[in-house]
Design an enzyme around this catalytic site. Structure first.
Site, short mmCIF file in Angstrom:
data_model
loop_
_atom_site.label_atom_id
_atom_site.label_comp_id
_atom_site.label_asym_id
_atom_site.label_seq_id
_atom_site.Cartn_x
_atom_site.Cartn_y
_atom_site.Cartn_z
N HIS A 144 1.67 59.26 47.55
CA HIS A 144 2.49 58.51 46.57
C HIS A 144 1.61 57.58 45.72
O HIS A 144 2.08 56.55 45.25
CB HIS A 144 3.58 57.69 47.27
CG HIS A 144 4.33 58.45 48.31
ND1 HIS A 144 5.46 59.17 48.03
CD2 HIS A 144 4.07 58.65 49.63
CE1 HIS A 144 5.90 59.77 49.14
NE2 HIS A 144 5.06 59.47 50.12
N SER A 265 -14.16 54.92 20.77
CA SER A 265 -12.99 54.82 19.92
C SER A 265 -13.46 54.43 18.53
O SER A 265 -14.47 53.76 18.37
CB SER A 265 -12.05 53.76 20.50
OG SER A 265 -11.30 53.15 19.47
N LYS A 271 -14.81 50.96 24.09
CA LYS A 271 -14.17 52.05 24.83
C LYS A 271 -15.12 53.17 25.25
O LYS A 271 -16.01 53.56 24.51
CB LYS A 271 -13.06 52.67 23.97
CG LYS A 271 -11.90 51.73 23.74
CD LYS A 271 -10.91 51.77 24.86
CE LYS A 271 -10.07 53.02 24.69
NZ LYS A 271 -8.80 52.95 25.36
N GLU A 278 -9.52 64.77 30.00
CA GLU A 278 -8.20 64.70 29.35
C GLU A 278 -7.88 66.01 28.63
O GLU A 278 -6.76 66.51 28.68
CB GLU A 278 -8.17 63.55 28.34
CG GLU A 278 -8.12 62.18 28.97
CD GLU A 278 -8.24 61.10 27.91
OE1 GLU A 278 -7.21 60.57 27.49
OE2 GLU A 278 -9.38 60.79 27.48
#
Ligand code: ARG
Length: 443
Positions: A144, A265, A271, A278
């Site tokens: 979980h 970024s 970043k 991804e």
């Protein structure tokens, strides 16, 4: 035919990538025709000479692909005929583009499966190497997405090894069914020429022939099966990607990926985005889409061949390309992972991860497991009140929860003690991780 209809019905823009397979199959067919005295040996020699020239032209980039000739097959046959005359026109004796294209796709897919299987093997080796390095590194195991029990990072990586091992089995299984020869089915009913299908199958390295001519030209289940196996493989890579993304988040800080797999970024200078995992996660969607496209393509077609089948290629090719690229990247990316064991350990300490070990300890001392579970619940609450981990509770505090607890409890409550205790096959103990790696390396 209007230009629009010509474009709509043509496949040459995308099926030309099977040109090697098409020529290989044509040469095998011509060899068989000559052997059976259906064409002359002179014709065969002309066809072989012409095809060598076609190969040269395609390789050198001088071959002109024409939309007017609809597909790969007609383009090559036309050029062959221009080069060698009547022999080129005799090549199509006893075959149809229907069995020709089915043969090309099977040859193409067989090669692609072999490439992907070898990449998969390399990816598995990289997983094993990293698992070996991290065999004793403690990591919080989650259920979980909450801290559950200590595991080793190596053990976690081996879970993915097992998943892709099954993916490799599925691909090998799919290859067996793909590797059968459709040629000889001709348009759908077979041919009146005295052909030798087994001879062609042997020349092309097929394990056998498709036993029914209608089935041979009508079905693409092997391509669907490949896309299904590919969808499962991508699903596994996507789960791994999702974990890499989470682990890279500073709240976890479990790993670092080499900069070359991340981007910055355009607006936020600080970043480091995990773009590669991804995208692997994202590209999984298109692979599922291709599987659905092919299943849907087949479902309403009456036997035998229908032009619908021309739509099988782009989803199949994109699946091959995406799997190949994704695996190539993962082969490089996995060794670039740096673990941060201190952060993994911090996360473990915050999660009372050895609570089950304490319950097991009490059970060994004779307490029924459910009572042990409740007693440990009290200990966790007490540790929470004091803002400390279970292992930091004094013996006095622990004995207040259960008088069965003795001073030998301290090793049980440590992360190392918890890991070492799980020393059966399939368990997370470092020694078991190393044994599993050794077994995996033996195949
Ligand atoms: N381009 C076609 C395909 O990809 C080849 C077979 C065409 N056959 C036909 N009778 N039109 O399926």
């Amino acid at each position: 035919m209007s230009d629009l209809v010509k474009r709509y019905t043509a496949s040459v823009d995308f099926d030309q990538r099977m040109w090697r397979q098409d020529i290989r199959a044509s040469l095998a067919h011509a060899t068989m025709l000559a052997r059976q005295n259906i064409i002359s040996t002179d014709d065969l020699a002309d066809i072989e000479r012409g095809m060598a020239q076609v190969v040269h032209e395609i390789e050198s980039g001088s071959f002109v692909w024409s939309l007017d000739l609809e597909d790969l097959h007609l383009n090559i046959e036309k050029r062959l005929t221009t080069l060698v005359g009547d022999a080129g026109k005799r090549l199509h004796t006893g075959r149809s583009r229907n069995d020709q294209v089915a043969t090309d796709i099977r040859l193409y897919l067989r090669d692609a499966i072999d490439d992907i299987a070898s990449l998969l093997g390399e990816f598995q080796s990289r997983l094993l190497d990293l698992a070996e390095k991290e065999a004793a590194t403690a990591l919080p195991g989650f259920t979980h997405l909450q801290v559950a029990q200590p595991i080793t990072f190596g053990h976690h990586l081996l879970a993915y090894f097992e998943m892709v091992r099954r993916d490799a089995e599925r691909l090998a299984d799919c290859r067996r069914r793909t590797n059968r020869l459709p040629l000889g089915a001709a348009a759908l009913a077979g041919t009146s020429y005295p052909i030798d299908r087994q001879f062609v199958a042997d020349l092309l390295g097929f394990d056998g022939v498709c036993e029914n001519s209608l089935d041979a030209v009508a079905d693409r289940d092997f391509a669907i099966e490949f896309c299904a196996a590919g969808a499962l493989l991508m699903m596994h890579l996507s789960r791994l990607s999702e974990e890499l993304v989470l682990w890279m988040n500073p709240r976890f800080g479990f790993i670092k990926l080499a900069d070359r797999f991340c981007t910055g970024s355009s607006i936020m200078p600080q970043k480091r985005n995990p773009d590669v995992p991804e995208l692997a996660r994202g590209k999984t969607g298109r692979i599922y889409g291709h599987l659905m496209a092919l299943l849907t393509l087949m479902k309403g077609q009456p036997l035998a061949y229908n032009k619908d089948n021309q739509e099988d290629k782009e989803p199949l090719f994109d699946t091959v390309d995406t799997l190949t690229d994704t695996l190539r990247i993962f082969i490089e990316m996995i060794p670039s992972i740096t673990a941060h064991p201190e952060n993994m350990r911090d996360a473990l300490r915050q999660g009372f991860a050895t609570a089950t070990d304490l319950a097991d300890y009490l059970t060994r001392r004779g307490l029924p497991f459910r009572d042990a579970h409740a007693a440990v619940g009290l200990a966790v609450r007490r540790a929470e009140e004091l803002g400390i981990d279970l292992a930091q509770l004094s013996l006095e505090e622990l004995q207040r929860v259960s008088p069965l607890i003795g001073d030998d409890v301290s090793t049980v409550l440590t992360i190392e003690g918890s890991l070492a205790a799980r020393r059966h096959v399939g368990g997370t103990a470092p020694e078991q991780v190393l044994a599993a790696i050794a077994r995996a390396r033996c195949g």
